[in-house]
Design a protein around this motif. Sequence first.
Motif, PDB file in Angstrom:
ATOM      1  N   ASP A 192       2.112  93.424  85.302  1.00 21.32           N
ATOM      2  CA  ASP A 192       0.760  93.897  84.983  1.00 21.32           C
ATOM      3  C   ASP A 192      -0.045  92.881  84.184  1.00 21.32           C
ATOM      4  O   ASP A 192      -1.272  93.007  84.076  1.00 21.32           O
ATOM      5  N   ALA A 193       0.622  91.879  83.609  1.00 18.37           N
ATOM      6  CA  ALA A 193      -0.107  90.846  82.872  1.00 18.37           C
ATOM      7  C   ALA A 193      -1.076  90.101  83.787  1.00 18.37           C
ATOM      8  O   ALA A 193      -2.158  89.683  83.355  1.00 18.37           O
ATOM      9  N   VAL A 194      -0.706  89.936  85.049  1.00 15.42           N
ATOM     10  CA  VAL A 194      -1.608  89.295  86.011  1.00 15.42           C
ATOM     11  C   VAL A 194      -2.829  90.171  86.259  1.00 15.42           C
ATOM     12  O   VAL A 194      -3.959  89.676  86.355  1.00 15.42           O
ATOM     13  N   LEU A 195      -2.625  91.475  86.352  1.00 12.11           N
ATOM     14  CA  LEU A 195      -3.752  92.382  86.555  1.00 12.11           C
ATOM     15  C   LEU A 195      -4.690  92.365  85.350  1.00 12.11           C
ATOM     16  O   LEU A 195      -5.915  92.447  85.504  1.00 12.11           O
ATOM     17  N   GLN A 196      -4.127  92.241  84.163  1.00 10.23           N
ATOM     18  CA  GLN A 196      -4.962  92.117  82.972  1.00 10.23           C
ATOM     19  C   GLN A 196      -5.775  90.827  83.014  1.00 10.23           C
ATOM     20  O   GLN A 196      -6.955  90.795  82.635  1.00 10.23           O
ATOM     21  N   ALA A 197      -5.154  89.747  83.499  1.00  9.04           N
ATOM     22  CA  ALA A 197      -5.873  88.476  83.625  1.00  9.04           C
ATOM     23  C   ALA A 197      -6.952  88.548  84.695  1.00  9.04           C
ATOM     24  O   ALA A 197      -7.983  87.870  84.591  1.00  9.04           O
ATOM     25  N   VAL A 198      -6.731  89.352  85.724  1.00  8.62           N
ATOM     26  CA  VAL A 198      -7.764  89.556  86.744  1.00  8.62           C
ATOM     27  C   VAL A 198      -9.021  90.132  86.108  1.00  8.62           C
ATOM     28  O   VAL A 198     -10.149  89.719  86.407  1.00  8.62           O
ATOM     29  N   VAL A 199      -8.830  91.082  85.203  1.00  7.77           N
ATOM     30  CA  VAL A 199      -9.969  91.694  84.520  1.00  7.77           C
ATOM     31  C   VAL A 199     -10.634  90.701  83.570  1.00  7.77           C
ATOM     32  O   VAL A 199     -11.861  90.620  83.482  1.00  7.77           O
ATOM     33  N   THR A 200      -9.821  89.912  82.874  1.00  7.89           N
ATOM     34  CA  THR A 200     -10.344  89.029  81.822  1.00  7.89           C
ATOM     35  C   THR A 200     -10.909  87.728  82.371  1.00  7.89           C
ATOM     36  O   THR A 200     -11.995  87.291  81.958  1.00  7.89           O
ATOM     37  N   HIS A 201     -10.193  87.099  83.297  1.00  2.00           N
ATOM     38  CA  HIS A 201     -10.557  85.747  83.733  1.00  2.00           C
ATOM     39  C   HIS A 201     -11.091  85.678  85.167  1.00  2.00           C
ATOM     40  O   HIS A 201     -11.733  84.682  85.512  1.00  2.00           O
ATOM     41  N   GLY A 202     -10.808  86.678  85.982  1.00  2.00           N
ATOM     42  CA  GLY A 202     -11.228  86.611  87.386  1.00  2.00           C
ATOM     43  C   GLY A 202     -12.668  87.027  87.581  1.00  2.00           C
ATOM     44  O   GLY A 202     -12.961  88.019  88.261  1.00  2.00           O
ATOM     45  N   ILE A 203     -13.580  86.249  87.033  1.00  2.00           N
ATOM     46  CA  ILE A 203     -14.995  86.639  87.038  1.00  2.00           C
ATOM     47  C   ILE A 203     -15.604  86.583  88.433  1.00  2.00           C
ATOM     48  O   ILE A 203     -16.594  87.265  88.708  1.00  2.00           O
ATOM     49  N   SER A 204     -15.031  85.786  89.334  1.00  2.00           N
ATOM     50  CA  SER A 204     -15.585  85.648  90.686  1.00  2.00           C
ATOM     51  C   SER A 204     -14.767  86.381  91.737  1.00  2.00           C
ATOM     52  O   SER A 204     -15.116  86.342  92.923  1.00  2.00           O
ATOM     53  N   LEU A 205     -13.706  87.045  91.332  1.00  2.00           N
ATOM     54  CA  LEU A 205     -12.814  87.683  92.294  1.00  2.00           C
ATOM     55  C   LEU A 205     -13.505  88.834  93.019  1.00  2.00           C
ATOM     56  O   LEU A 205     -14.166  89.675  92.402  1.00  2.00           O
ATOM     57  N   THR A 219      -0.223 102.033  86.115  1.00  2.00           N
ATOM     58  CA  THR A 219      -1.077 101.851  84.937  1.00  2.00           C
ATOM     59  C   THR A 219      -1.894 100.568  85.041  1.00  2.00           C
ATOM     60  O   THR A 219      -3.098 100.550  84.762  1.00  2.00           O
ATOM     61  N   GLY A 220      -1.241  99.488  85.449  1.00  2.00           N
ATOM     62  CA  GLY A 220      -1.953  98.227  85.607  1.00  2.00           C
ATOM     63  C   GLY A 220      -2.998  98.287  86.704  1.00  2.00           C
ATOM     64  O   GLY A 220      -4.109  97.758  86.560  1.00  2.00           O
ATOM     65  N   LEU A 221      -2.663  98.929  87.812  1.00  2.00           N
ATOM     66  CA  LEU A 221      -3.616  99.059  88.916  1.00  2.00           C
ATOM     67  C   LEU A 221      -4.817  99.900  88.505  1.00  2.00           C
ATOM     68  O   LEU A 221      -5.964  99.572  88.840  1.00  2.00           O
ATOM     69  N   GLN A 222      -4.551 100.967  87.773  1.00  2.84           N
ATOM     70  CA  GLN A 222      -5.642 101.832  87.336  1.00  2.84           C
ATOM     71  C   GLN A 222      -6.581 101.100  86.382  1.00  2.84           C
ATOM     72  O   GLN A 222      -7.800 101.303  86.409  1.00  2.84           O
ATOM     73  N   GLY A 223      -6.021 100.217  85.559  1.00  3.76           N
ATOM     74  CA  GLY A 223      -6.856  99.446  84.647  1.00  3.76           C
ATOM     75  C   GLY A 223      -7.827  98.539  85.382  1.00  3.76           C
ATOM     76  O   GLY A 223      -8.990  98.389  84.977  1.00  3.76           O
ATOM     77  N   VAL A 224      -7.372  97.919  86.476  1.00  2.00           N
ATOM     78  CA  VAL A 224      -8.265  97.067  87.270  1.00  2.00           C
ATOM     79  C   VAL A 224      -9.341  97.907  87.941  1.00  2.00           C
ATOM     80  O   VAL A 224     -10.521  97.530  87.967  1.00  2.00           O
ATOM     81  N   ARG A 225      -8.959  99.049  88.480  1.00  4.80           N
ATOM     82  CA  ARG A 225      -9.934  99.895  89.184  1.00  4.80           C
ATOM     83  C   ARG A 225     -11.009 100.419  88.235  1.00  4.80           C
ATOM     84  O   ARG A 225     -12.173 100.577  88.625  1.00  4.80           O
TER      85      ARG A 225
END
Length: 264
Positions: A192-205, A219-225
Amino acid sequence: MQVCQQARPHSVLLKETNLVLFFFFSPLFFLSFFIFMMHLVDLNQECLLHLFSFLDKDSRRNLSLTCVRLREAFLDPRLWSLLHFSSPSELRRDNFVLGSSLRHLNICWHSSRVKVCNIEDWMKTSFQWDLCSKHERLVSHFLERVCHMCPNLLSLTLSGCGHITDHDVISMLQSCRRLQQLCLENCCRVTDAVLQAVVTHGISLLEVRVDFCRNITQTGLQGVRLRRPGVWLSAERSAGMIPDSQPEEKLHIRRALQKVLIFS
């Protein structure tokens, strides 16, 4: 009545073979090849890059060894906007060029050895450890080079890369700020650390796939959604798989089962 075709005499076959050998090894053949190369190197850089684009990595490298002009075309970063590797061993070769023009990177390993890489470390035998040690850090080291040399990357696909860690993917997200598509498949160490980084650093994703990654949770998936609703997210079978566990956890479970069996 069917007429059978008579076999050609041995002397005729010998003459034809000599004719072919004469053509390929005669001065006329080498002269024709030399003239062809002269016309080829007279093309401008854009035309050479267009011709190279139809060749695979090995063919590009082999052609570049014929003369300096073609070597320059081979080393032009504009030729290498797409790179695809079908095994980690291909990352060791010198038949490609990393540069700022790289837009799409695919490392997809579909092999029976992937199953060995996906075994939890504490469960591996010495033979399995030896097998993994030969390529354990290959993809990680390659991604480090990409972080420093390819800031304009748009899409990254990693499939069957069982040894990459959260740190490898997070570094890519931090360095390649234009990344729009991230696809991780069967990468067992991704959490889930990668999913957290998607939220924090993946500004163009725009698209994120974490399919068959067993340490991804709901839990990690729900945080991204919730925090990045504009990102298209796929997690086929990931949150429903059995995550990794530590040896001591297995030991506690085993002891608990033994007590139940003893006192039942």
